[in-house]
Design a protein around this motif. Structure first.
Motif, PDB file in Angstrom:
ATOM      1  N   ASP A 325      26.567 -12.704  91.510  1.00 29.68           N
ATOM      2  CA  ASP A 325      27.508 -11.424  92.082  1.00 29.68           C
ATOM      3  C   ASP A 325      26.443 -10.423  93.014  1.00 29.68           C
ATOM      4  OD1 ASP A 325      29.504 -10.622  93.172  1.00 29.68           O
ATOM      5  OD2 ASP A 325      29.555  -8.692  92.743  1.00 29.68           O
ATOM      6  N   ARG A 326      25.082 -10.135  92.478  1.00 30.82           N
ATOM      7  CA  ARG A 326      23.909  -9.825  93.394  1.00 30.82           C
ATOM      8  C   ARG A 326      23.187 -10.207  93.713  1.00 30.82           C
ATOM      9  NH1 ARG A 326      18.713  -6.982  90.673  1.00 30.82           N
ATOM     10  NH2 ARG A 326      19.211  -8.737  89.192  1.00 30.82           N
ATOM     11  N   LYS A 329      25.585 -10.745  96.983  1.00 30.05           N
ATOM     12  CA  LYS A 329      25.475  -9.149  98.156  1.00 30.05           C
ATOM     13  C   LYS A 329      24.298  -8.955  98.884  1.00 30.05           C
ATOM     14  CE  LYS A 329      29.632  -7.061  95.193  1.00 30.05           C
ATOM     15  NZ  LYS A 329      29.485  -6.189  95.044  1.00 30.05           N
ATOM     16  N   GLN A 330      22.914  -9.214  98.593  1.00 29.18           N
ATOM     17  CA  GLN A 330      22.240  -9.047  98.723  1.00 29.18           C
ATOM     18  C   GLN A 330      20.938 -10.432  99.625  1.00 29.18           C
ATOM     19  OE1 GLN A 330      19.261  -6.578  96.229  1.00 29.18           O
ATOM     20  NE2 GLN A 330      20.287  -5.702  94.774  1.00 29.18           N
ATOM     21  N   LYS A 332      22.096 -13.473 101.723  1.00 29.55           N
ATOM     22  CA  LYS A 332      23.038 -13.303 103.070  1.00 29.55           C
ATOM     23  C   LYS A 332      23.026 -14.176 103.310  1.00 29.55           C
ATOM     24  CE  LYS A 332      25.047  -8.700 102.543  1.00 29.55           C
ATOM     25  NZ  LYS A 332      26.187  -8.746 101.409  1.00 29.55           N
TER      26      LYS A 332
END
Length: 553
Positions: A325-326, A329-330, A332
């Motif tokens: 997930d990290r 999100k970071q 792109k």
């Protein structure tokens, strides 16, 4: 009997690497053909049909270049030749031909942050302060009291500076003292490195795994690193309980902004050749994902990167969900390459299993999870056999890092022991001579020839799981969204076009029941290999270390 490989879905497209399965070969330990106890390129050629039978898309070869072998080939003395212990350039070319015939791409390691101190470039550089290559490495004057220029530390222990009595200066080394760092602030160094890359491109390699890709450039001002309280999520060689390297925040000895410009030059070269790729190794602690985002964004630098996030001891739903997930999100517009094992870390079945008797079950579940994640994946030779970490005595160690930090850390040799091919043969079929690392007795029962005869083996499970992965576009390049569950269950949906696949994995050692997540109507249970989960009256029922794959709307 070797089975036919599944056809690679992306093999003929420019982005074949997206969703690809890459099999890492550690040449020293793969197959020896001349009886010297060290694997060689002819051995790789001999075993290429086996690799293809797994259903992988590419192989990644750890270094085979000319080297004094102080760090097992990660200390290069000639970037454009094969070390005689591994064979010849002609052997390499034959390997390339055979790999192409079998439909396998070939990625090779590029260790360009540093060379060996036996490289001609460094030998010339250290002769004086005004020779043609005087500025090709990172040299600096001592402080007035004779100590090193700053507080930078080596990953392998001690200061990152070594005194040279000829130049009467220190030179920088992020790793062993015999691995001096190249000075990437010098354009001529960049040109020379890119010329070496071009040499292998012209020989037809399909890509490069870039070792320590964020270590290329150092701070020109040589500023001291500040102290750092290690993040609990950090893993890898810089574990602070073993090595003081983790006690610094590495703001200045690596990950400098100028590195971006070199990576653009590297990509521009690769773009002159069709269908090539890069995968960078990023070791940057808590900053790793930020670095990955910078290095893979925009389509003009690296194609993909991997971090150490999943190479630690934690095999829990919360950890995997957090890491993936990290990343999503970071990072792109970049791409990730996930792995549970490689040549630098304890084999993952040993990290993840609670008891020896669950080795096979953990190995099977791990590849089921890994093959379902969004990204490309790397497999490390022997993991498809469920090989655990080898227990070695100090006398058997060859890894300088392990020898340096023994007994607090046993080093990397335990994951580098030879492949086991034939149970009844001397050295399990790896060599007719004494191997460079011992073949553990407990590994011999896991040999390829034994598992080939067992439809329930870890090897059979790997083949079936990778074939399943290739049959579903959602697993190769689809979106991924997590589903809220309890802490013992990992659940997510992979989507591509009209296909929506729900995956639920139980990482507990006991059964689990949970309600089908809201908004996800189950239409069909797909026969993902090794998973026996069911859906009864809206309840998902999973056994220990089990899972389910379902087509949902």
């Amino acid at each position: 009997m070797i089975k036919s490989p599944a056809k690679a879905a992306h093999s003929k497209t420019a982005d074949w690497w997206r969703g690809a399965v890459i099999y890492q070969v550690y040449p020293r330990s793969f197959q020896d053909t001349d009886g010297d106890g060290i694997g060689d390129i002819k051995g790789i050629i001999q075993r290429l049909p086996y690799i293809a039978s797994l259903g992988v898309d590419a192989i990644w070869l750890s270094p085979f270049f000319t080297s004094p072998q102080a760090d097992m080939g990660y200390d290069v003395s000639d970037y454009c030749d094969v070390d005689p212990m591994f064979g010849t350039l002609a052997d390499f070319d034959r390997m390339m031909t055979e790999a192409k015939r079998l439909g396998l791409k070939v990625i090779i390691d590029q260790v360009i942050s540093h060379t060996s101190d036996q490289h001609p470039w460094f030998k010339e550089s250290r002769t004086s302060r005004d020779n043609a290559k005087a500025d090709w490495f990172v040299w600096a004057a001592a402080k007035p009291d004779g100590t090193a220029p700053n507080n930078w530390l080596s990953v392998f222990g001690g200061p990152a500076w070594e005194w040279d009595g000829v130049r009467k200066q220190y030179y920088m080394h992020n790793f062993l003292a015999s691995q001096p760092d190249l000075n990437f602030h010098n354009r001529e160094v960049q040109d020379a490195v890119l010329d070496a890359v071009k040499f292998w491109l012209e020989r037809g390699v399909d890509g490069f795994r870039l070792d320590t890709v964020n270590y290329y450039v150092h701070d020109k001002e040589l500023r001291d690193n500040p102290p750092h309280v290690p993040d609990s999520e950090e893993a890898g060689l810089d574990a602070p309980d073993v090595n003081p390297y983790g006690m610094q925040s590495h703001l200045y000895d690596k990950t400098q902004p100028e590195n971006i410009e070199f990576l653009k030059r590297f990509r521009a070269l690769l773009d002159q050749y069709p269908d090539r790729t890069t995968v960078g190794e990023v070791g940057d602690g808590a900053r790793s994902l930020k670095t990955v985002a910078a290095y893979t964004s925009g389509g003009d630098k690296l194609h993909m990167c991997y971090t150490f996030d999943l190479l630690g001891p934690d095999f829990t739903p919360s950890h995997i969900r957090h890491c993936v997930d990290r990343f999503q999100k970071q990072v792109k517009d970049g791409w990730v390459c996930w792995a549970f094992s490689n040549h630098d870390v304890t084999r993952h079945v040993s990290r993840f299993m609670h008891r020896p008797e669950e080795r096979a079950a953990v190995a099977k579940l791990a590849i089921s999870v890994l093959s379902s994640l969004r990204g490309s994946i790397c497999l490390y030779q022997g993991e498809e056999l469920g090989m655990p970490e080898a227990e070695l005595s100090f006398e058997d160690l060859r890894d300088p890092y392990g020898i340096r930090f023994w007994p607090a850390f046993k080093g990397r040799d335990g994951c580098r022991t030879p492949m086991v091919w034939e149970k009844g043969k001397k050295q399990a079929g790896f060599s007719t001579g004494k191997p460079w690392l011992p073949v553990p007795v407990e590994h011999q029962s896991l040999a390829v020839d034994t598992q080939e005869k067992d439809e329930g083996s870890v090897l059979a499970h790997y083949r079936a799981t990778l074939a399943f992965r290739k049959q579903h576009e959602a697993l190769l390049d689809g979106d991924m969204h997590f589903v809220a569950t309890n802490e013992d269950v990992l659940a997510f949906v992979r989507t591509h076009g009209h296909e929506r696949l729900l995956f639920v994995f139980n990482l507990r050692r006991g059964p689990q029941e949970l309600t089908v997540p809201n908004g996800h109507a189950v239409h069909e249970i797909l026969p993902m290999p090794g998973l026996s989960g069911t859906v009864v009256d809206g309840e998902i029922r999973l056994g220990p270390l089990d899972g389910i794959c379902a087509r949902v709307s």
